[in-house]
Design an enzyme around this catalytic site. Structure first.
Site, mmCIF file in Angstrom:
data_model
loop_
_atom_site.group_PDB
_atom_site.id
_atom_site.type_symbol
_atom_site.label_atom_id
_atom_site.label_comp_id
_atom_site.label_asym_id
_atom_site.label_seq_id
_atom_site.Cartn_x
_atom_site.Cartn_y
_atom_site.Cartn_z
ATOM 1 N N GLU A 98 17.400 -10.233 -2.960
ATOM 2 C CA GLU A 98 16.676 -9.617 -1.840
ATOM 3 C C GLU A 98 17.159 -10.182 -0.511
ATOM 4 O O GLU A 98 17.503 -9.430 0.412
ATOM 5 C CB GLU A 98 15.170 -9.859 -1.978
ATOM 6 C CG GLU A 98 14.532 -9.140 -3.131
ATOM 7 C CD GLU A 98 13.071 -9.510 -3.336
ATOM 8 O OE1 GLU A 98 12.431 -8.866 -4.170
ATOM 9 O OE2 GLU A 98 12.558 -10.444 -2.673
ATOM 10 N N LYS A 116 0.832 -1.202 0.000
ATOM 11 C CA LYS A 116 0.000 0.000 0.000
ATOM 12 C C LYS A 116 0.871 1.259 0.000
ATOM 13 O O LYS A 116 2.015 1.234 0.463
ATOM 14 C CB LYS A 116 -0.918 0.021 1.229
ATOM 15 C CG LYS A 116 -1.866 -1.162 1.304
ATOM 16 C CD LYS A 116 -2.864 -1.126 0.177
ATOM 17 C CE LYS A 116 -3.817 -2.297 0.246
ATOM 18 N NZ LYS A 116 -4.724 -2.336 -0.873
ATOM 19 N N LEU A 117 0.292 2.348 -0.498
ATOM 20 C CA LEU A 117 0.981 3.632 -0.471
ATOM 21 C C LEU A 117 1.083 4.108 0.978
ATOM 22 O O LEU A 117 0.103 4.071 1.720
ATOM 23 C CB LEU A 117 0.206 4.654 -1.307
ATOM 24 C CG LEU A 117 0.894 5.988 -1.561
ATOM 25 C CD1 LEU A 117 2.159 5.803 -2.400
ATOM 26 C CD2 LEU A 117 -0.059 6.940 -2.282
ATOM 27 N N ILE A 118 2.263 4.524 1.378
ATOM 28 C CA ILE A 118 2.478 4.998 2.745
ATOM 29 C C ILE A 118 1.844 6.389 2.878
ATOM 30 O O ILE A 118 2.093 7.264 2.045
ATOM 31 C CB ILE A 118 3.990 5.040 3.073
ATOM 32 C CG1 ILE A 118 4.576 3.632 3.015
ATOM 33 C CG2 ILE A 118 4.251 5.676 4.424
ATOM 34 C CD1 ILE A 118 4.010 2.658 4.015
ATOM 35 N N HIS A 164 12.338 -2.786 -3.996
ATOM 36 C CA HIS A 164 11.532 -3.015 -5.195
ATOM 37 C C HIS A 164 12.213 -4.114 -6.018
ATOM 38 O O HIS A 164 13.437 -4.091 -6.180
ATOM 39 C CB HIS A 164 11.422 -1.727 -6.016
ATOM 40 C CG HIS A 164 10.509 -1.860 -7.183
ATOM 41 N ND1 HIS A 164 9.138 -1.869 -7.040
ATOM 42 C CD2 HIS A 164 10.756 -2.008 -8.503
ATOM 43 C CE1 HIS A 164 8.578 -2.020 -8.229
ATOM 44 N NE2 HIS A 164 9.545 -2.110 -9.138
#
Length: 189
Positions: free
Chosen positions: A174, A86-88, A104
């Protein structure tokens, strides 16, 4: 030196969060104090090595609840997004300037933005017939994947025959590099 406290935000299974928590388990200067998930089905909550760190919080609370923001400010020095989708909220970004770190699964600025996560990214890279992929670790701002880059690590994907193989190659990066990059970023900030 005061021990820096990390809150790790996740939306999925949490494999990166587990690697991060294990990496910092005995660290002298940095500790993971909480893994916050908006996925109430995350298997990480049952994991013996990190399950006690997992807190399930609704997306709504994480988006606009002042009590949640205050709790973050009280309990974390840094926030790490390890597959949080989600967008912070701007308010949280303002409370943690250059202290929210995201990973990312591609080399930004390519394959970034809203909707570009997980297999969506790997399919796009595969369909484009790219010869390399990798990870980008960056600070978070109010636009998806547009914060200042901290590090980019590349890997060849010439031999990958599917998006799933690209995903596996990127996940190796990662798991290997993200905790180390977090450590260096915090210790040098």
């Amino acid at each position: 030196m005061k021990k820096m406290r990390i809150g790790v935000f996740i939306s999925g299974a949490g494999s990166n969060a587990k690697k991060i928590a294990c990496f910092f388990k005995e660290h002298t200067h940095i500790e993971v104090t909480k893994i916050v998930s908006n996925n109430f089905d995350t298997p990480l909550q049952y994991d013996e090595t990190v399950g006690d760190l997992v807190e399930l919080v609704s997306t709504l609370e994480m988006s606009n609840d002042d009590a949640f923001f205050e709790s973050c400010q009280k309990n974390f020095d840094y926030i790490v997004l390890a597959g949080y989708l989600k967008l912070i909220p701007l308010k949280l970004i303002q409370l943690f300037p250059n202290r929210i770190i995201n990973i990312h699964p591609a080399i930004l600025p390519n394959y970034g933005g809203k909707g570009m996560y997980g297999m969506n990214v790997h399919r796009a890279i595969f369909d484009n017939k790219d010869k390399q992929s990798g990870i980008t670790v960056h600070f978070v701002n109010e636009v998806y994947d547009r914060g200042m880059f901290i590090a980019q690590i590349y890997t060849s994907i010439e031999k990958c025959t599917s998006p799933e193989e690209i995903q596996k190659a990127v996940q190796v990066l990662e798991h290997s590099y993200f905790p180390v990059i977090i450590e260096k970023t915090i210790l040098n900030n």
